[in-house]
Design an enzyme around this catalytic site. Structure first.
Site, PDB file in Angstrom:
ATOM      1  N   ASN A   9       0.830  -1.216   0.000  1.00  0.00           N
ATOM      2  CA  ASN A   9       0.000   0.000   0.000  1.00  0.00           C
ATOM      3  C   ASN A   9       0.849   1.244   0.000  1.00  0.00           C
ATOM      4  O   ASN A   9       2.026   1.211   0.337  1.00  0.00           O
ATOM      5  CB  ASN A   9      -0.842   0.083   1.289  1.00  0.00           C
ATOM      6  N   GLY A  39       1.753  -6.429   4.340  1.00  0.00           N
ATOM      7  CA  GLY A  39       2.702  -7.321   3.668  1.00  0.00           C
ATOM      8  C   GLY A  39       4.057  -6.652   3.497  1.00  0.00           C
ATOM      9  O   GLY A  39       5.090  -7.174   3.944  1.00  0.00           O
ATOM     10  N   GLY A 222       3.488  -5.793  25.837  1.00  0.00           N
ATOM     11  CA  GLY A 222       4.279  -6.932  25.365  1.00  0.00           C
ATOM     12  C   GLY A 222       3.428  -7.979  24.686  1.00  0.00           C
ATOM     13  O   GLY A 222       2.488  -7.665  23.947  1.00  0.00           O
ATOM     14  N   ASP A 250       3.371  -5.011  12.700  1.00  0.00           N
ATOM     15  CA  ASP A 250       4.054  -5.556  11.505  1.00  0.00           C
ATOM     16  C   ASP A 250       5.540  -5.764  11.783  1.00  0.00           C
ATOM     17  O   ASP A 250       6.136  -6.750  11.323  1.00  0.00           O
ATOM     18  CB  ASP A 250       3.892  -4.598  10.315  1.00  0.00           C
TER      19      ASP A 250
HETATM   20  O1  RIB Z   1      -0.323  -2.316   9.907  1.00  0.00           O
HETATM   21  C1  RIB Z   1      -0.196  -1.039   9.362  1.00  0.00           C
HETATM   22  C2  RIB Z   1      -0.614  -1.034   7.920  1.00  0.00           C
HETATM   23  O2  RIB Z   1      -1.982  -1.352   7.843  1.00  0.00           O
HETATM   24  C3  RIB Z   1      -0.458   0.294   7.259  1.00  0.00           C
HETATM   25  O3  RIB Z   1       0.813   0.472   6.677  1.00  0.00           O
HETATM   26  C4  RIB Z   1      -1.608   0.333   6.265  1.00  0.00           C
HETATM   27  O4  RIB Z   1      -1.204   0.264   4.936  1.00  0.00           O
HETATM   28  C5  RIB Z   1      -2.517  -0.819   6.650  1.00  0.00           C
HETATM   29  O5  RIB Z   1      -2.490  -1.793   5.720  1.00  0.00           O
END
Ligand code: RIB
Length: 312
Positions: A9, A39, A222, A250
């Site tokens: 994205n 991703g 945590g 992420d």
């Molecule tokens: O987890 C964060 C992400 O979630 C962002 O970068 C956004 O693109 C959404 O997909």
């Protein structure tokens, strides 16, 4: 190598004093557009943690797609598995961040909806490699990819975010499930399990019922994890100030996958993922403050050891 089959994205980032109420407009002086998508974020976190990463995804024929592709290449992520859509734009997320660093996100799938399992050559589905998935593609693609990966002996990790249904058939192909507290409760409800108030008990119930290692992330508190009847409680680093929590989960997942790829023991993998996730909230946007391996190594001693708990 880690293979990430996932979303790519561009994030439109707006900082606001406070989130608008329904029907209300709030003004903010400027916005930024930055690479994102669960991703791509996880692929970059894993690459910065020192592991070779291949991205499988789909972008639009537009400036957003070009920027995303250039970002991944600069980070050393292999992009030969990223294709271009003829008719859909690159995926896009509108992200508002308030003064406490909390966020609200609306994501439009765009070209991510056209990712197909056929983009994955059999040659990279090997026991030496790790498959890392999230829930921003069409779910059926994930289930097919999981099946193919698992049947070829690949270790598989699914970050069930954003929250989605997890069909029973997919569970047998999954080794590690990473969810936040809300997602964990939603899956437990769907599976007819009792909702435990204790996160460790909830992870235990999911781990047992699904036959996998379950990790529940708890933001600034945590994470907990359960493998069999052994549970782990992993602290997070205290970070001040929190600039932006976008992409912190992420970062956790990407670094965790890198550690699992390197066959690190579970508590060590969790500690490293926790340190990296904590560090990532120090900068604006999902990828800006994601740490590199040297930063993780240097900061790791600040995090207390994970506590283990025998659950039965
Ligand atoms: O987890 C964060 C992400 O979630 C962002 O970068 C956004 O693109 C959404 O997909």
């Amino acid at each position: 190598m880690i293979v990430v089959v996932g979303s790519i994205n561009i994030d439109l980032l707006m900082q606001v004093k406070r989130f608008p109420e329904p029907g209300e407009t709030v003004l903010t002086p400027a916005y930024e557009w930055m690479p994102g998508g669960k991703g791509m974020n996880q692929a970059i976190a894993a690459a910065r943690a020192g592991v070779k990463v291949a991205m499988i995804g789909c972008i639009g024929d537009d400036g957003f797609g070009t920027r995303a592709q250039n970002t991944m290449r600069r980070e050393g992520v292999l992009t030969s598995g990223v294709v271009q859509s003829d008719d859909l734009p690159t995926g896009c997320a509108m992200i508002m961040v308030d003064e406490s660093g909390e966020n609200q996100v609306v994501m439009s799938q765009g070209a991510n909806a056209q990712v197909s399992s056929e983009q994955l050559p059999d040659e990279i589905l090997t026991p030496a490699n790790v498959m890392l998935l999230q829930m921003e593609l069409e779910p059926e693609v994930n289930w097919l990819v999981l099946k193919r990966a698992s049947e070829r002996g690949m270790r598989t990790i699914l970050n069930l975010a954003p929250a989605a249904e997890l069909p029973r058939e997919a569970l047998e192909y999954l080794d590690y499930l990473i969810v936040n507290r809300i997602e964990a409760e939603q899956i437990a409800t769907k599976l007819g399990l009792s909702i435990e108030t204790d996160a460790l008990k909830l992870a235990h119930a999911l781990s047992k019922s699904c036959g996998l290692t379950c990790i529940i992330t708890l933001s600034g508190r945590g994470s907990v994890a359960v493998e069999g009847d052994l549970g782990w409680i992993v602290p997070a680093l205290r970070v001040e100030p929190v600039v932006d929590t976008t992409g912190s989960g992420d970062t956790f997942c990407g670094v965790f996958a890198a550690c699992i790829h390197n066959r690190m023991a579970l508590p060590e993998a969790l500690r490293r993922a926790s340190v990296a996730g904590s560090m990532s909230v120090r900068g604006k946007g999902a990828q800006t403050a994601m740490p590199y391996i040297d930063d993780i190594n240097a900061t790791l001693p600040q995090l207390p050891e994970a506590d283990h708990v025998q659950l039965k």
